[in-house]
Design a protein around this motif. Structure first.
Motif, PDB file in Angstrom:
ATOM      1  N   ASN A  20       0.829  -1.201   0.000  1.00  0.00           N
ATOM      2  CA  ASN A  20       0.000   0.000   0.000  1.00  0.00           C
ATOM      3  C   ASN A  20       0.868   1.256   0.000  1.00  0.00           C
ATOM      4  OD1 ASN A  20      -2.241  -1.597  -0.014  1.00  0.00           O
ATOM      5  ND2 ASN A  20      -2.606  -1.460   2.189  1.00  0.00           N
ATOM      6  N   PRO A  21       0.543   2.239  -0.845  1.00  0.00           N
ATOM      7  CA  PRO A  21       1.399   3.416  -1.003  1.00  0.00           C
ATOM      8  C   PRO A  21       1.241   4.438   0.117  1.00  0.00           C
ATOM      9  CG  PRO A  21      -0.500   3.580  -2.453  1.00  0.00           C
ATOM     10  CD  PRO A  21      -0.602   2.235  -1.780  1.00  0.00           C
ATOM     11  N   TYR A  22       2.363   4.951   0.599  1.00  0.00           N
ATOM     12  CA  TYR A  22       2.409   6.018   1.596  1.00  0.00           C
ATOM     13  C   TYR A  22       3.523   6.992   1.218  1.00  0.00           C
ATOM     14  CZ  TYR A  22      -0.606   3.598   4.987  1.00  0.00           C
ATOM     15  OH  TYR A  22      -1.667   3.013   5.621  1.00  0.00           O
ATOM     16  N   LYS A  23       3.474   8.165   1.810  1.00  0.00           N
ATOM     17  CA  LYS A  23       4.615   9.080   1.763  1.00  0.00           C
ATOM     18  C   LYS A  23       5.246   9.109   3.146  1.00  0.00           C
ATOM     19  CE  LYS A  23       3.588  12.117  -2.125  1.00  0.00           C
ATOM     20  NZ  LYS A  23       4.711  11.549  -2.892  1.00  0.00           N
ATOM     21  N   ILE A  24       6.560   9.017   3.186  1.00  0.00           N
ATOM     22  CA  ILE A  24       7.269   8.971   4.457  1.00  0.00           C
ATOM     23  C   ILE A  24       8.249  10.129   4.552  1.00  0.00           C
ATOM     24  CG2 ILE A  24       9.096   7.430   3.590  1.00  0.00           C
ATOM     25  CD1 ILE A  24       9.049   6.039   6.334  1.00  0.00           C
ATOM     26  N   ASP A  25       8.331  10.705   5.728  1.00  0.00           N
ATOM     27  CA  ASP A  25       9.302  11.765   6.015  1.00  0.00           C
ATOM     28  C   ASP A  25      10.352  11.184   6.964  1.00  0.00           C
ATOM     29  OD1 ASP A  25      10.689  13.983   7.251  1.00  0.00           O
ATOM     30  OD2 ASP A  25       9.096  15.308   6.565  1.00  0.00           O
ATOM     31  N   ILE A  26      11.601  11.147   6.499  1.00  0.00           N
ATOM     32  CA  ILE A  26      12.712  10.677   7.337  1.00  0.00           C
ATOM     33  C   ILE A  26      13.712  11.815   7.452  1.00  0.00           C
ATOM     34  CG2 ILE A  26      14.471   8.902   7.705  1.00  0.00           C
ATOM     35  CD1 ILE A  26      12.918   7.104   5.772  1.00  0.00           C
ATOM     36  N   ASN A  27      13.711  12.459   8.583  1.00  0.00           N
ATOM     37  CA  ASN A  27      14.606  13.591   8.826  1.00  0.00           C
ATOM     38  C   ASN A  27      14.521  14.645   7.726  1.00  0.00           C
ATOM     39  OD1 ASN A  27      15.690  12.649  11.307  1.00  0.00           O
ATOM     40  ND2 ASN A  27      17.009  11.224  10.184  1.00  0.00           N
ATOM     41  N   GLY A  28      13.297  14.937   7.302  1.00  0.00           N
ATOM     42  CA  GLY A  28      13.080  15.988   6.321  1.00  0.00           C
ATOM     43  C   GLY A  28      13.135  15.525   4.879  1.00  0.00           C
ATOM     44  N   ASN A  29      13.517  14.285   4.632  1.00  0.00           N
ATOM     45  CA  ASN A  29      13.526  13.729   3.279  1.00  0.00           C
ATOM     46  C   ASN A  29      12.209  12.991   3.043  1.00  0.00           C
ATOM     47  OD1 ASN A  29      16.362  14.339   2.434  1.00  0.00           O
ATOM     48  ND2 ASN A  29      16.839  13.065   4.210  1.00  0.00           N
ATOM     49  N   ILE A  30      11.382  13.527   2.153  1.00  0.00           N
ATOM     50  CA  ILE A  30      10.067  12.939   1.882  1.00  0.00           C
ATOM     51  C   ILE A  30      10.137  12.108   0.608  1.00  0.00           C
ATOM     52  CG2 ILE A  30       7.648  13.416   1.393  1.00  0.00           C
ATOM     53  CD1 ILE A  30       7.931  15.995   2.993  1.00  0.00           C
ATOM     54  N   SER A  31       9.646  10.881   0.676  1.00  0.00           N
ATOM     55  CA  SER A  31       9.675   9.999  -0.491  1.00  0.00           C
ATOM     56  C   SER A  31       8.496   9.038  -0.446  1.00  0.00           C
ATOM     57  CB  SER A  31      10.992   9.213  -0.541  1.00  0.00           C
ATOM     58  OG  SER A  31      11.113   8.368   0.601  1.00  0.00           O
ATOM     59  N   ASP A  32       8.252   8.377  -1.584  1.00  0.00           N
ATOM     60  CA  ASP A  32       7.208   7.354  -1.642  1.00  0.00           C
ATOM     61  C   ASP A  32       7.736   6.066  -1.032  1.00  0.00           C
ATOM     62  OD1 ASP A  32       5.398   9.016  -3.002  1.00  0.00           O
ATOM     63  OD2 ASP A  32       6.321   8.520  -4.934  1.00  0.00           O
ATOM     64  N   THR A  33       6.853   5.367  -0.360  1.00  0.00           N
ATOM     65  CA  THR A  33       7.226   4.066   0.187  1.00  0.00           C
ATOM     66  C   THR A  33       6.033   3.133   0.093  1.00  0.00           C
ATOM     67  OG1 THR A  33       8.256   2.928   2.073  1.00  0.00           O
ATOM     68  CG2 THR A  33       6.553   4.542   2.590  1.00  0.00           C
ATOM     69  N   ALA A  34       6.279   1.852   0.309  1.00  0.00           N
ATOM     70  CA  ALA A  34       5.211   0.854   0.302  1.00  0.00           C
ATOM     71  C   ALA A  34       5.110   0.226   1.684  1.00  0.00           C
ATOM     72  CB  ALA A  34       5.485  -0.211  -0.754  1.00  0.00           C
ATOM     73  N   TYR A  35       3.887   0.152   2.189  1.00  0.00           N
ATOM     74  CA  TYR A  35       3.600  -0.473   3.478  1.00  0.00           C
ATOM     75  C   TYR A  35       3.043  -1.861   3.167  1.00  0.00           C
ATOM     76  CZ  TYR A  35       1.754  -0.655   8.309  1.00  0.00           C
ATOM     77  OH  TYR A  35       1.479  -0.983   9.613  1.00  0.00           O
ATOM     78  N   ILE A  36       3.809  -2.889   3.489  1.00  0.00           N
ATOM     79  CA  ILE A  36       3.411  -4.260   3.160  1.00  0.00           C
ATOM     80  C   ILE A  36       2.376  -4.772   4.162  1.00  0.00           C
ATOM     81  CG2 ILE A  36       4.192  -6.656   3.014  1.00  0.00           C
ATOM     82  CD1 ILE A  36       6.793  -5.686   1.852  1.00  0.00           C
ATOM     83  N   VAL A  37       1.264  -5.255   3.641  1.00  0.00           N
ATOM     84  CA  VAL A  37       0.194  -5.823   4.474  1.00  0.00           C
ATOM     85  C   VAL A  37      -0.293  -7.119   3.833  1.00  0.00           C
ATOM     86  CG1 VAL A  37      -0.532  -3.542   5.271  1.00  0.00           C
ATOM     87  CG2 VAL A  37      -1.677  -4.561   3.303  1.00  0.00           C
ATOM     88  N   GLY A  38      -1.012  -7.893   4.627  1.00  0.00           N
ATOM     89  CA  GLY A  38      -1.715  -9.058   4.091  1.00  0.00           C
ATOM     90  C   GLY A  38      -0.828 -10.174   3.582  1.00  0.00           C
ATOM     91  N   ILE A  39       0.353 -10.363   4.206  1.00  0.00           N
ATOM     92  CA  ILE A  39       1.211 -11.475   3.786  1.00  0.00           C
ATOM     93  C   ILE A  39       0.528 -12.785   4.184  1.00  0.00           C
ATOM     94  CG2 ILE A  39       3.468 -12.554   4.026  1.00  0.00           C
ATOM     95  CD1 ILE A  39       4.600  -9.810   4.750  1.00  0.00           C
TER      96      ILE A  39
END
Length: 382
Positions: A58-77
């Motif tokens: 599932n797609p999310y945007k993540i902020d890591i110390n001010g660096n914002i990028s797209d990430t995937a949150y894995i669910v339903g394994i």
């Protein structure tokens, strides 16, 4: 055996597999597969064109110390019962990680049912949830007549985003929440019979709370999330909780490690505090994450990654310039430890101790300015 993406015809089989493997209600499963599921984010293992294993990114945007990028949150394994123990899920996870690398993502996220299952793939815990078990009688009445509480409706959406965003300024890493995110979040809360309350001082939003008054055996309430920009916001919202004393006897309250709520109750020893590892992550692209560190001093690091070959190398780092090198690197760690350092979850000193690493003083001093321990916040289930 085939590794592939789902198509529309697979959706029914994936939904049946989810229902078999997880304890969600039919109503919740219907909601997920109607509102949140997207076939293009669903990776599968098939045998003779039959779905035997599945996971979603599932797609999310993540902020890591001010660096914002797209990430995937894995669910339903999940995996069909007759095909478990044959390595199909392992293959599915490894191939998914490699595909997300090719898609340009830097990190992967998941909330584990068992952390030991996923450490073998390089996943590491990067955020804890603090759970307070609070008898209602220990919440002190604090009348705040100058603070107004409103039950959530869509006209308050921007206020919700404001309080969350301001509260997250103190975290190292967190999911960025926009209007679409919060609309999905509210749908999920409503489905589970939860309520959202916002607090205002002088018509300005200062706090909000996600509250479930009937969480466990109708004796325990649950505060899934609470943020406040001032103490009076906590006072007012916890007054709302205490007003349910005829319905519940105690509440479970979730918060972060550095929350002011840990001191709010004056170290009351009738309140039980628990630390729960909550979410795991894995660095997918080492080169990109090293660039994000923006080190002002040159250093060398060796990463060992058994799954993504491109990460398995020595890197020379200076500011946003990163290149692979053949030079000797004293600082050699695996992808698990690097992930915890990148998220500022684990201390540099512990990683050095754990791996019996010997560093020159100047090397240590440089790394000490880069890898700092911070509190991260994640509170997302799907």
């Amino acid at each position: 055996m085939e590794f592939t993406f789902a198509n529309r015809e697979d959706k029914k089989a994936v939904k049946i597999l989810w229902k078999y493997c997880f304890t969600d209600t039919d109503e919740y499963i219907d909601y997920y597969f109607t509102k949140r599921y997207d076939v293009k984010n669903n990776y599968l293992m098939k045998k003779n064109n039959v779905v035997i294993s599945s996971l979603m990114t599932n797609p999310y945007k993540i902020d890591i110390n001010g660096n914002i990028s797209d990430t995937a949150y894995i669910v339903g394994i999940s995996c069909d019962a007759t095909n478990r123990g044959r390595g199909y899920v392992s293959t599915l996870i490894k191939k998914t990680l490699k595909d997300r690398y090719l898609k340009g993502e830097d990190v992967s996220m998941l909330m584990p049912i068992d952390t030991n299952i996923y450490t073998r793939y390089g996943y590491a815990n990067i955020a804890d949830m603090i759970e307070l078990d609070i008898p209602l009688e220990r919440i002190k009445n604090k009348r705040c007549n100058d603070v107004e509480v409103k039950a959530y409706d869509e006209s308050l959406l921007k206020d919700l985003i404001y309080v969350y965003s301001k509260s997250c300024e103190n975290f190292g890493a967190y999911f960025v929440r926009d209007e679409i995110y919060f609309k999905n979040f509210i749908d999920e809360i409503n489905l589970e019979n939860g309520y959202v309350y916002l607090a205002y001082f002088d018509n300005e939003p200062i706090a909000y709370m996600v509250f479930y008054p009937k969480y466990e055996l109708e004796k325990t309430g649950f505060v899934r999330e609470i943020f406040s920009l001032s103490k009076s916001g906590y006072d007012k919202l916890l007054d709302i909780v205490k007003s349910h004393y005829t319905q519940i006897k105690n509440i479970l309250l979730h918060t972060s490690k550095n929350s002011h709520l840990l001191q709010y109750f004056d170290n009351d020893n009738n309140i039980v505090y628990k630390i729960k590892p909550f979410i795991m992550s894995r660095v997918i692209n080492v080169l990109n994450t090293l660039k994000n560190l923006n080190s002002q001093e040159r250093f060398c690091i060796e990463i060992k990654d058994d799954i993504i070959e491109e990460n398995n190398a020595k890197f020379e780092v200076y500011k946003d310039l990163v290149k692979k090198t053949e030079e000797k690197c004293n600082f050699s760690i695996n992808i698990y430890d690097f992930t915890q350092l990148y998220f500022d979850y684990s201390s540099l000193d512990y990683v050095i101790f754990k791996n019996n690493i010997s560093l020159e003083k100047d090397e240590y001093d440089i790394l000490k300015t880069i890898f700092l321990q911070k509190d991260n916040y994640f509170n997302d289930y799907i």
